[in-house]
Design an enzyme around this catalytic site. Structure first.
Site, short mmCIF file in Angstrom:
data_model
loop_
_atom_site.label_atom_id
_atom_site.label_comp_id
_atom_site.label_asym_id
_atom_site.label_seq_id
_atom_site.Cartn_x
_atom_site.Cartn_y
_atom_site.Cartn_z
N ASP A 8 0.79 -1.30 0.01
CA ASP A 8 -0.03 0.04 0.09
C ASP A 8 1.03 1.50 -0.12
O ASP A 8 2.01 1.18 0.01
CB ASP A 8 -1.14 -0.07 1.28
CG ASP A 8 -0.51 0.09 2.67
OD1 ASP A 8 0.80 0.28 2.71
OD2 ASP A 8 -1.36 0.22 3.65
N HIS A 9 0.52 2.52 0.23
CA HIS A 9 0.97 3.80 0.04
C HIS A 9 2.06 3.83 1.18
O HIS A 9 2.94 4.60 0.82
CB HIS A 9 0.05 4.86 0.30
CG HIS A 9 -0.99 4.76 1.40
ND1 HIS A 9 -1.67 3.86 1.35
CD2 HIS A 9 -0.96 5.51 2.54
CE1 HIS A 9 -2.54 3.87 2.73
NE2 HIS A 9 -1.96 4.84 3.58
N CYS A 65 2.62 -3.30 4.31
CA CYS A 65 2.02 -2.13 4.46
C CYS A 65 2.59 -1.38 5.78
O CYS A 65 3.71 -1.73 5.99
CB CYS A 65 0.54 -2.71 4.76
SG CYS A 65 0.28 -3.55 6.30
N THR A 67 2.45 -1.84 8.90
CA THR A 67 2.80 -2.53 10.01
C THR A 67 2.87 -4.17 9.59
O THR A 67 3.47 -4.96 10.24
CB THR A 67 1.80 -2.65 11.21
OG1 THR A 67 0.78 -3.20 10.60
CG2 THR A 67 1.46 -1.51 11.87
N HIS A 98 9.75 -23.89 8.95
CA HIS A 98 8.42 -24.73 9.42
C HIS A 98 7.12 -24.34 8.66
O HIS A 98 6.25 -25.38 8.93
CB HIS A 98 8.43 -24.48 10.96
CG HIS A 98 9.46 -24.92 11.82
ND1 HIS A 98 9.56 -24.86 13.21
CD2 HIS A 98 10.56 -25.59 11.41
CE1 HIS A 98 10.46 -25.35 13.63
NE2 HIS A 98 11.32 -25.96 12.46
N ARG A 132 7.60 -33.55 9.66
CA ARG A 132 6.43 -33.37 10.42
C ARG A 132 5.95 -31.96 9.85
O ARG A 132 4.58 -31.95 10.14
CB ARG A 132 6.72 -33.58 11.81
CG ARG A 132 7.74 -32.49 12.29
CD ARG A 132 8.01 -32.82 13.87
NE ARG A 132 8.82 -31.30 14.32
CZ ARG A 132 10.20 -31.16 14.02
NH1 ARG A 132 10.55 -31.77 13.21
NH2 ARG A 132 10.76 -30.18 14.70
N HIS A 133 6.82 -30.97 9.68
CA HIS A 133 5.94 -29.70 9.17
C HIS A 133 5.36 -29.91 8.02
O HIS A 133 4.19 -28.97 7.85
CB HIS A 133 6.99 -28.82 8.97
CG HIS A 133 8.04 -28.64 10.21
ND1 HIS A 133 7.32 -28.14 11.33
CD2 HIS A 133 9.40 -29.05 10.48
CE1 HIS A 133 8.48 -28.25 12.16
NE2 HIS A 133 9.45 -28.74 11.77
C1 RB5 Z 1 -2.23 2.59 6.35
O1 RB5 Z 1 -2.37 3.93 7.14
C2 RB5 Z 1 -2.00 1.53 7.43
O2 RB5 Z 1 -3.15 1.29 8.19
C3 RB5 Z 1 -1.79 0.40 6.83
O3 RB5 Z 1 -0.55 0.60 6.01
C4 RB5 Z 1 -1.35 -0.94 7.53
O4 RB5 Z 1 -0.59 -0.55 8.49
C5 RB5 Z 1 -2.75 -1.77 7.99
O5 RB5 Z 1 -2.31 -2.81 8.88
#
Ligand code: RB5
Length: 150
Positions: A8-9, A65, A67, A98, A132-133
């Site tokens: 994403d951005h 993204c 996070t 794994h 096993r995995h």
């Molecule tokens: C976008 O601002 C943010 O919410 C997205 O990039 C991400 O972190 C969502 O999980």
């Protein structure tokens, strides 16, 4: 190997850096976007990557993204996707050893570029351990379990 990249951005700058890293390692890269700060919805970017894998346009993927959380949740709604949100080389290594993860998910706001690069290289260089995995991974996608392993 062909690796598809989608972000994403919040993740596109890190995506550009990691695509260069993958290319330098001799991999072919498919850029599914985005390439600007214009706001997009991360589920759409995860969807594009899931489609690329399903259609055989890439063997592995990288999702980024802010996070890595939202985009990995979205990607893992597809049974053929095993997206692992990694924060260091240890999680990246075990995701392959794994979990036979086929998608590396990263957070551009939570993981620095150098660590992200190390995660990518570890992810690409580490084979699935099998045994096993394999039984456990088969259960993730609802395919019949291999007999081997304990
Ligand atoms: C976008 O601002 C943010 O919410 C997205 O990039 C991400 O972190 C969502 O999980």
């Amino acid at each position: 190997m062909v690796i598809a990249f989608s972000s994403d951005h919040a993740g596109w700058r890190l995506k550009a850096e990691l695509m260069a890293t993958a290319r330098a390692r001799g991999h072919e890269v498919v850029d599914l976007g985005v390439n600007s700060d214009d706001s997009v919805d991360y589920p759409d970017m995860a969807e594009a990557l899931a489609r690329a894998l399903a259609e055989g346009r890439a063997q592995m993927g990288v999702l980024i993204c802010g996070t890595g959380i939202g985009i990995s949740i979205a990607a893992n709604r597809h049974r053929h996707v095993r997206a692992a949100l990694c924060h260091d080389v240890t999680t990246a290594r075990y995701a392959r050893l794994h979990n036979d993860a086929n998608v590396l998910a990263l957070g551009a706001r939570t993981t620095g570029p150098e660590v992200a690069r190390d995660c990518l290289l570890t992810f690409l260089d580490t084979p699935f351990e099998g045994g096993r995995h394999a039984r456990r991974v088969a259960k993730l996608s609802g395919t019949p379990a291999p007999a081997e392993g304990a």
